[in-house]
Structure formats: C-alpha cells, structure tokens
Design an enzyme around this catalytic site. Structure first.
Site, PDB file in Angstrom:
ATOM      1  N   ASP A 157      35.869  25.964  34.209  1.00  0.00           N
ATOM      2  CA  ASP A 157      35.125  24.935  33.491  1.00  0.00           C
ATOM      3  C   ASP A 157      33.908  25.479  32.724  1.00  0.00           C
ATOM      4  O   ASP A 157      32.938  25.934  33.338  1.00  0.00           O
ATOM      5  CB  ASP A 157      34.610  23.866  34.460  1.00  0.00           C
ATOM      6  N   HIS A 189      37.179  21.939  38.543  1.00  0.00           N
ATOM      7  CA  HIS A 189      36.390  20.737  38.810  1.00  0.00           C
ATOM      8  C   HIS A 189      35.203  20.939  39.745  1.00  0.00           C
ATOM      9  O   HIS A 189      34.148  20.372  39.518  1.00  0.00           O
ATOM     10  CB  HIS A 189      37.249  19.589  39.337  1.00  0.00           C
ATOM     11  N   HIS A 211      36.513  14.385  32.592  1.00  0.00           N
ATOM     12  CA  HIS A 211      35.589  14.096  31.486  1.00  0.00           C
ATOM     13  C   HIS A 211      36.272  14.263  30.123  1.00  0.00           C
ATOM     14  O   HIS A 211      35.592  14.412  29.105  1.00  0.00           O
ATOM     15  CB  HIS A 211      34.365  15.011  31.557  1.00  0.00           C
ATOM     16  N   HIS A 260      42.995  19.851  38.251  1.00  0.00           N
ATOM     17  CA  HIS A 260      41.575  19.477  38.234  1.00  0.00           C
ATOM     18  C   HIS A 260      41.341  18.483  39.368  1.00  0.00           C
ATOM     19  O   HIS A 260      41.654  17.293  39.243  1.00  0.00           O
ATOM     20  CB  HIS A 260      41.241  18.855  36.872  1.00  0.00           C
TER      21      HIS A 260
END
Length: 271
Positions: free
Chosen positions: A8, A178, A68, A153
């Site tokens: 990420d 995540h 997101h 995720h």
C-alpha cells in the site's frame, strides 16, 4: 518469471519512494511484472488518474486498490478507461471498473491480477472465496495465464491464511494488504503459491500506519476527532514481496523487500 508486489503506497512520501526506486529495481533485477497497491496513494485515501499514471510510468504493470478504491470520486470515471487499475472483484455487480484482468508483460507473458476484499472487520461484500473460484476457473494458471497474482486486501490474518490455503496450487502469489505492517511469514505453500500475510505499506513508518501520529493518538486517548488524518511526510520505506516462478507459474522462491526509510533493509538474495 520474476514478480514484484509493492504494498500500500501511502501519500506523497510513499509515491516518492516508488518513483525513485522502482525504475532502478526493474533495471537491476530484470523484473518481468510489477504490481503496486495504490489505494492510499492520494493523500492516504484513494487514487487519482494522475497518480495512477505516475505509478504505471514508473514501472508498475498494474495498480490494485482496496476499501478506499473510490474515496477520490474521479476514480469512478477513469477506472473504466484504465484496464491496468484493478478494484476488488467482490464489489457488487455494476460497480465501475474491473476486479481482475489478464495483462501482458513486456516479455509477452500473461499475468492474471485479481484484487479482493476480506469480510472480517471490513464492510461485508460478496464472498471472496466464491469470487476467486470463478476468476481462477475462467483463467486457470498454466493454461490461460503464465502467472496469477492475488492481492487480498483484508484485516484478519486468519482470513488471509485461509484464503491462501484455498487457492494453493492455483496461484503464483497470494499477498495480503491493508494492515500496513510487513509480516515475517513469506513462504511457499505446498502447492506452489507464494504467500505473505501483509506486504506492508510503502510510506513513512514514523507514523501510525502512515498517518501523522498526533491525531490517531489523540483519538485513542480522548475518543474525540479534532482534525483530519494527514499522511506522514518523512522518508518512506518501500515494502513488498519478490517472487520467482517456474514454467508452470508456481512459486519457487519468495522473499520480503524493504528499501529506505526506518525499517531494516531486505532484498531477495536469489536475484
């Protein structure tokens, strides 16, 4: 094949280390395919078209997302025209974009990339196990694709591990994202799937999972939100996992990758 997955990317600091290091990594290790999770790349929440283009131009072959995915409203539009931007496949039917895609590498290899959201401690979407069953049946490893990379995720390590065992022998790499903390369990399962519970974030670790420390600490101690979360802006660590596969697309080597910033460095010794 030589595969690299980068965890990420959080904010400007995370983007900066990817843009600086990824071109060098591709050249130094003759990487065949690179996947970058970009769901926190725009100020910590979502991704914009310009940022997606920057990551692809820096050497990513594909950008995956997560919970997101659509925090930046423009993603609802540009994801339709960007086949190398992959949102979770278990979003409801009709969600813009695609949850899996077969992408051709520069060398002509066919790589299936699938993004999925877990359901433990996250918004419950469609069943990720049933979803991956459909995706792998439609594009089986070794016949329809030369490698299969799954970005799972998810919050719970139990769900991630169960998922990896479920697809072992049918995927090249199952990597968790995540939680923004790199785990120490990179290994190859008996069926040939490389696995790591979490690739870790690519961002500033002088933070609370990539965010400036004061506001998260204040919320934990007072239970009151007083300002927005802001991405930490110090030197970032690029975190991820490296995999080498055989002719059948199964993993034969796996190792964590950590470059720069606050964490102890790690590079694969097999490249």
């Amino acid at each position: 094949m030589r595969l690299l997955f980068i965890g990420d990317v959080v904010g400007k600091a995370g983007r900066a280390v990817v843009l600086a290091e990824l071109p060098k990594l591709r050249a130094a290790y003759a990487l065949d395919f690179v996947v970058v999770n970009g769901e926190n790349a725009a100020g910590g929440f979502g991704i914009t078209e310009a940022i997606c283009d920057d990551l692809l131009n820096a050497g990513a072959d594909c950008v995956t997302l997560g919970n997101h995915a659509f925090d930046q409203r423009e993603a609802l539009v540009f994801i339709e025209r960007q086949p190398r931007l992959i949102r979770p496949a278990n979003y409801p039917k009709g969600t813009p974009g695609r949850g899996a895609n077969l992408i051709e590498s520069a060398s002509g290899a066919r790589v299936l990339v699938v993004n999925l959201l877990g359901r433990v401690f996250l918004d419950a979407l469609d069943d990720p196990f049933a979803t991956i069953e459909r995706e792998l049946a439609a594009c089986p490893l070794g016949t329809a694709c030369d490698a299969a990379v799954i970005d799972f995720h998810a919050e719970a390590t139990s769900e991630k591990q169960a998922f990896a065992w479920f697809v072992d022998g049918r995927a090249s790499l199952v990597v968790g994202t995540h939680t923004h903390v790199p785990t120490a369990d990179a290994r190859i399962l008996p069926g040939g799937a490389a696995y790591m519970s979490d690739a870790g974030m690519t961002g500033d670790y002088d933070s609370v999972i990539g965010m400036e420390k004061d506001e998260p600490v204040r919320r934990f101690t007072t239970r009151l939100p007083t300002s927005r979360f802001e991405p930490a802006s110090g030197p970032a660590t690029l975190c991820g996992v490296a995999v080498e596969t055989n002719a059948q697309g199964l993993a034969v080597k796996v190792a964590p990758v950590r470059i720069g910033g606050a964490l102890a460095p790690a590079r694969p010794d097999f490249w």
